[in-house]
Motif scaffolding. Structure first.
Motif, PDB file in Angstrom:
ATOM      1  N   ASP A   6     -10.286   2.381  -1.892  1.00  0.00           N
ATOM      2  CA  ASP A   6     -11.133   1.277  -1.413  1.00  0.00           C
ATOM      3  C   ASP A   6     -10.285   0.022  -1.239  1.00  0.00           C
ATOM      4  O   ASP A   6     -10.628  -1.051  -1.733  1.00  0.00           O
ATOM      5  CB  ASP A   6     -12.263   1.025  -2.411  1.00  0.00           C
ATOM      6  CG  ASP A   6     -13.443   0.272  -1.798  1.00  0.00           C
ATOM      7  OD1 ASP A   6     -13.564   0.274  -0.560  1.00  0.00           O
ATOM      8  OD2 ASP A   6     -14.241  -0.309  -2.551  1.00  0.00           O
ATOM      9  N   PHE A   7      -9.194   0.157  -0.507  1.00  0.00           N
ATOM     10  CA  PHE A   7      -8.218  -0.924  -0.364  1.00  0.00           C
ATOM     11  C   PHE A   7      -8.653  -1.858   0.756  1.00  0.00           C
ATOM     12  O   PHE A   7      -8.618  -1.501   1.931  1.00  0.00           O
ATOM     13  CB  PHE A   7      -6.837  -0.325  -0.058  1.00  0.00           C
ATOM     14  CG  PHE A   7      -5.695  -1.294  -0.196  1.00  0.00           C
ATOM     15  CD1 PHE A   7      -5.164  -1.590  -1.437  1.00  0.00           C
ATOM     16  CD2 PHE A   7      -5.140  -1.890   0.924  1.00  0.00           C
ATOM     17  CE1 PHE A   7      -4.090  -2.464  -1.569  1.00  0.00           C
ATOM     18  CE2 PHE A   7      -4.079  -2.775   0.807  1.00  0.00           C
ATOM     19  CZ  PHE A   7      -3.552  -3.060  -0.437  1.00  0.00           C
TER      20      PHE A   7
ATOM     21  N   GLU B 295       1.905  11.307  11.700  1.00  0.00           N
ATOM     22  CA  GLU B 295       0.890  11.312  10.649  1.00  0.00           C
ATOM     23  C   GLU B 295      -0.054  10.124  10.813  1.00  0.00           C
ATOM     24  O   GLU B 295      -1.270  10.248  10.663  1.00  0.00           O
ATOM     25  CB  GLU B 295       1.577  11.265   9.282  1.00  0.00           C
ATOM     26  CG  GLU B 295       0.648  11.437   8.096  1.00  0.00           C
ATOM     27  CD  GLU B 295       1.400  11.428   6.777  1.00  0.00           C
ATOM     28  OE1 GLU B 295       0.741  11.243   5.733  1.00  0.00           O
ATOM     29  OE2 GLU B 295       2.641  11.595   6.787  1.00  0.00           O
ATOM     30  N   LEU B 296       0.522   8.957  11.142  1.00  0.00           N
ATOM     31  CA  LEU B 296      -0.317   7.766  11.356  1.00  0.00           C
ATOM     32  C   LEU B 296      -1.172   7.914  12.613  1.00  0.00           C
ATOM     33  O   LEU B 296      -2.346   7.530  12.623  1.00  0.00           O
ATOM     34  CB  LEU B 296       0.558   6.515  11.450  1.00  0.00           C
ATOM     35  CG  LEU B 296       0.778   5.708  10.168  1.00  0.00           C
ATOM     36  CD1 LEU B 296      -0.517   5.032   9.718  1.00  0.00           C
ATOM     37  CD2 LEU B 296       1.331   6.564   9.054  1.00  0.00           C
ATOM     38  N   ALA B 297      -0.601   8.493  13.677  1.00  0.00           N
ATOM     39  CA  ALA B 297      -1.378   8.677  14.909  1.00  0.00           C
ATOM     40  C   ALA B 297      -2.565   9.605  14.673  1.00  0.00           C
ATOM     41  O   ALA B 297      -3.676   9.353  15.154  1.00  0.00           O
ATOM     42  CB  ALA B 297      -0.478   9.223  16.015  1.00  0.00           C
ATOM     43  N   ALA B 298      -2.348  10.685  13.921  1.00  0.00           N
ATOM     44  CA  ALA B 298      -3.456  11.599  13.611  1.00  0.00           C
ATOM     45  C   ALA B 298      -4.510  10.902  12.762  1.00  0.00           C
ATOM     46  O   ALA B 298      -5.716  11.123  12.937  1.00  0.00           O
ATOM     47  CB  ALA B 298      -2.924  12.836  12.890  1.00  0.00           C
ATOM     48  N   ALA B 299      -4.061  10.043  11.839  1.00  0.00           N
ATOM     49  CA  ALA B 299      -5.003   9.310  10.993  1.00  0.00           C
ATOM     50  C   ALA B 299      -5.825   8.333  11.820  1.00  0.00           C
ATOM     51  O   ALA B 299      -7.025   8.149  11.575  1.00  0.00           O
ATOM     52  CB  ALA B 299      -4.246   8.572   9.888  1.00  0.00           C
ATOM     53  N   VAL B 300      -5.204   7.686  12.803  1.00  0.00           N
ATOM     54  CA  VAL B 300      -5.936   6.785  13.691  1.00  0.00           C
ATOM     55  C   VAL B 300      -7.061   7.543  14.388  1.00  0.00           C
ATOM     56  O   VAL B 300      -8.195   7.058  14.483  1.00  0.00           O
ATOM     57  CB  VAL B 300      -4.997   6.143  14.731  1.00  0.00           C
ATOM     58  CG1 VAL B 300      -5.793   5.436  15.826  1.00  0.00           C
ATOM     59  CG2 VAL B 300      -4.058   5.159  14.058  1.00  0.00           C
TER      60      VAL B 300
ATOM     61  N   LEU C 113       0.830  -1.201   0.000  1.00  0.00           N
ATOM     62  CA  LEU C 113       0.000   0.000   0.000  1.00  0.00           C
ATOM     63  C   LEU C 113       0.868   1.256   0.000  1.00  0.00           C
ATOM     64  O   LEU C 113       0.550   2.241  -0.684  1.00  0.00           O
ATOM     65  CB  LEU C 113      -0.943   0.003   1.201  1.00  0.00           C
ATOM     66  CG  LEU C 113      -1.910   1.194   1.264  1.00  0.00           C
ATOM     67  CD1 LEU C 113      -2.758   1.300   0.001  1.00  0.00           C
ATOM     68  CD2 LEU C 113      -2.805   1.091   2.499  1.00  0.00           C
ATOM     69  N   GLY C 114       1.973   1.226   0.736  1.00  0.00           N
ATOM     70  CA  GLY C 114       2.888   2.365   0.713  1.00  0.00           C
ATOM     71  C   GLY C 114       3.445   2.606  -0.681  1.00  0.00           C
ATOM     72  O   GLY C 114       3.579   3.750  -1.127  1.00  0.00           O
ATOM     73  N   ALA C 115       3.778   1.517  -1.396  1.00  0.00           N
ATOM     74  CA  ALA C 115       4.277   1.648  -2.768  1.00  0.00           C
ATOM     75  C   ALA C 115       3.209   2.199  -3.694  1.00  0.00           C
ATOM     76  O   ALA C 115       3.501   2.991  -4.591  1.00  0.00           O
ATOM     77  CB  ALA C 115       4.768   0.293  -3.264  1.00  0.00           C
TER      78      ALA C 115
ATOM     79  N   PRO D 173      -6.479  12.253   2.399  1.00  0.00           N
ATOM     80  CA  PRO D 173      -5.391  12.050   3.365  1.00  0.00           C
ATOM     81  C   PRO D 173      -4.874  10.604   3.262  1.00  0.00           C
ATOM     82  O   PRO D 173      -5.608   9.662   3.511  1.00  0.00           O
ATOM     83  CB  PRO D 173      -6.056  12.329   4.715  1.00  0.00           C
ATOM     84  CG  PRO D 173      -7.192  13.244   4.387  1.00  0.00           C
ATOM     85  CD  PRO D 173      -7.698  12.779   3.054  1.00  0.00           C
ATOM     86  N   ARG D 174      -3.609  10.440   2.860  1.00  0.00           N
ATOM     87  CA  ARG D 174      -3.109   9.097   2.530  1.00  0.00           C
ATOM     88  C   ARG D 174      -3.075   8.168   3.732  1.00  0.00           C
ATOM     89  O   ARG D 174      -3.422   6.994   3.635  1.00  0.00           O
ATOM     90  CB  ARG D 174      -1.702   9.200   1.930  1.00  0.00           C
ATOM     91  CG  ARG D 174      -1.634   9.934   0.614  1.00  0.00           C
ATOM     92  CD  ARG D 174      -0.260   9.786  -0.008  1.00  0.00           C
ATOM     93  NE  ARG D 174       0.817  10.048   0.945  1.00  0.00           N
ATOM     94  CZ  ARG D 174       2.090   9.749   0.720  1.00  0.00           C
ATOM     95  NH1 ARG D 174       2.442   9.157  -0.394  1.00  0.00           N
ATOM     96  NH2 ARG D 174       3.017  10.019   1.621  1.00  0.00           N
ATOM     97  N   ALA D 175      -2.607   8.689   4.868  1.00  0.00           N
ATOM     98  CA  ALA D 175      -2.451   7.819   6.027  1.00  0.00           C
ATOM     99  C   ALA D 175      -3.797   7.262   6.494  1.00  0.00           C
ATOM    100  O   ALA D 175      -3.858   6.163   7.059  1.00  0.00           O
ATOM    101  CB  ALA D 175      -1.771   8.571   7.170  1.00  0.00           C
ATOM    102  N   GLU D 176      -4.874   8.004   6.231  1.00  0.00           N
ATOM    103  CA  GLU D 176      -6.192   7.495   6.634  1.00  0.00           C
ATOM    104  C   GLU D 176      -6.576   6.256   5.841  1.00  0.00           C
ATOM    105  O   GLU D 176      -7.245   5.361   6.362  1.00  0.00           O
ATOM    106  CB  GLU D 176      -7.238   8.594   6.489  1.00  0.00           C
ATOM    107  CG  GLU D 176      -7.056   9.701   7.513  1.00  0.00           C
ATOM    108  CD  GLU D 176      -8.044  10.833   7.340  1.00  0.00           C
ATOM    109  OE1 GLU D 176      -9.196  10.557   6.925  1.00  0.00           O
ATOM    110  OE2 GLU D 176      -7.668  11.992   7.603  1.00  0.00           O
ATOM    111  N   GLU D 177      -6.163   6.182   4.568  1.00  0.00           N
ATOM    112  CA  GLU D 177      -6.435   4.958   3.813  1.00  0.00           C
ATOM    113  C   GLU D 177      -5.691   3.775   4.437  1.00  0.00           C
ATOM    114  O   GLU D 177      -6.228   2.662   4.509  1.00  0.00           O
ATOM    115  CB  GLU D 177      -6.030   5.099   2.347  1.00  0.00           C
ATOM    116  CG  GLU D 177      -6.102   3.765   1.593  1.00  0.00           C
ATOM    117  CD  GLU D 177      -6.249   3.907   0.100  1.00  0.00           C
ATOM    118  OE1 GLU D 177      -7.404   3.860  -0.363  1.00  0.00           O
ATOM    119  OE2 GLU D 177      -5.231   4.043  -0.601  1.00  0.00           O
ATOM    120  N   ALA D 178      -4.466   4.009   4.893  1.00  0.00           N
ATOM    121  CA  ALA D 178      -3.702   2.932   5.528  1.00  0.00           C
ATOM    122  C   ALA D 178      -4.403   2.437   6.786  1.00  0.00           C
ATOM    123  O   ALA D 178      -4.444   1.227   7.055  1.00  0.00           O
ATOM    124  CB  ALA D 178      -2.288   3.414   5.857  1.00  0.00           C
TER     125      ALA D 178
END
Length: 338
Positions: free
Chosen positions: A213-214, A281-286, A124-126, A239-244
């Motif tokens: 829609d991953f 960034e990941l913490a904010a997305a969480v 997903l990062g790629a 926001p990319r990190a939110e998809e992760a």
């Protein structure tokens, strides 16, 4: 066969032979898919009928994007061109696309080893990194058809929705087990939202191009390796990190509505490395995705407002997850950001 596609007219537009068999593919909530066998091979035929994503020009743009991703080595299955070079066929006012059939299977997070979870995060990062290379410069505003709002939900609106859904549950006859669970979760969610209404997050963080829609039904595996990411209908700027985080909440949710945090940790570390995302960034997305789940009732709206029960089997785990996530908030943040 219900909703049978116009095979003869469609196949005339492709060098794909004559149809031998055409079977509906059950998975998928918005568009119709068919496993098509012809005198020249096996294909996946997609009928685009979701009004938000069925514009032929927009479909063609997504097809060009996936071809460019394939050229960079991302595992996708680009749409096949017709005799005129176009990848979208319009018959009777409906849009269709033909793809090579990929022999593979879907795998949930419970079927993945820790190493495979890391590979999933790196994939997903790629995708996010490669989309930055092949797509136009990202806009700061979201597309009109985007399914995930950048502005966070207003709890006042959610309270009104809860009251409306409770009324629909109360009036439903015959009152069944689903109604009982829905009523319980709605009351529970109202209490949770009253307790946490002051934690509404600000507008979202850094945006970029995302798949949109991953989840397990949009990723095919051959053996242990990802073979193809499919269904790019929701490609857009978000926001990319939110998809992760959203993807992890689907891949790694357990039947009882908890998350497999050790697997998420491996997934998130690999994602951050591949996408160049920071722990903060990941913490904010969480936080944003947790708030989104706290305020979201799309499964109940489908059930009661549309009479559509296809998402019903997902409701028990998804509704339990919100409660567990709220209780284990710090541990979930740690799994994504450590």
């Amino acid at each position: 066969m219900p909703h049978a596609p116009p095979l003869r007219a469609l196949l005339r537009q492709y060098a794909a032979g004559s149809a031998l068999t055409c079977e509906p593919v059950d998975q998928g909530l918005l568009n119709r898919g068919y496993r098509l066998c012809t005198t020249r091979g096996r294909y996946f035929l997609k009928h685009h009928f979701d009004p938000d994503t069925a514009d032929p020009a927009a479909i063609a743009r997504r097809h060009r994007a996936t071809q460019r991703l394939a050229d960079l080595g991302v595992p996708v299955a680009p749409a096949l061109p017709g005799r005129d070079g176009r990848t979208v066929a319009v018959v009777g006012g409906h849009a269709y696309a033909l793809y090579p059939w990929i022999d593979g299977r879907h795998r949930h997070g419970g079927q993945l080893t820790t190493g495979q979870c890391a590979r999933l995060g790196a994939l997903l990062g790629a995708v996010h990194a490669c989309l930055e290379r092949v797509m136009p410069p990202k806009a700061r505003t979201r597309p009109a058809t985007s399914p995930h709002p950048v502005e966070s939900a207003d709890p006042a609106d959610t309270f009104s929705l809860i009251d409306d859904l409770l009324g629909q549950v109360r009036r439903h006859r015959p009152f069944d087990a689903f109604d009982a669970l829905a009523r319980h979760r709605l009351l529970e969610r109202r209490t949770l939202l009253e307790q946490h209404a002051d934690r509404r997050p600000p507008p979202g963080g850094p945006v970029g191009w995302v798949h949109g829609d991953f989840h397990p039904f949009n990723l095919l595996y051959k053996g242990d390796a990802p073979a193809a990411i499919v269904d790019w209908d929701r490609l857009g700027v978000q926001p990319r990190a939110e998809e992760a985080v959203r993807a992890a909440a689907i891949f790694f949710v357990r039947p009882a509505g908890t998350l497999d945090l050790p697997k998420i940790k491996a997934y998130a570390r690999a994602y951050r490395r591949a996408a160049g995302a920071t722990p903060s960034e990941l913490a904010a997305a969480v936080h944003r995705v947790w708030w989104e789940r706290l305020n979201d009732f799309w499964m109940l709206r489908w059930h009661y407002e549309r009479g559509d029960r296809r998402a019903d089997p997902q409701f028990p785990a998804a509704s339990a997850l919100v409660v567990w996530w709220t209780r284990e908030y710090e541990a979930v943040c740690g799994a994504f950001a450590d």
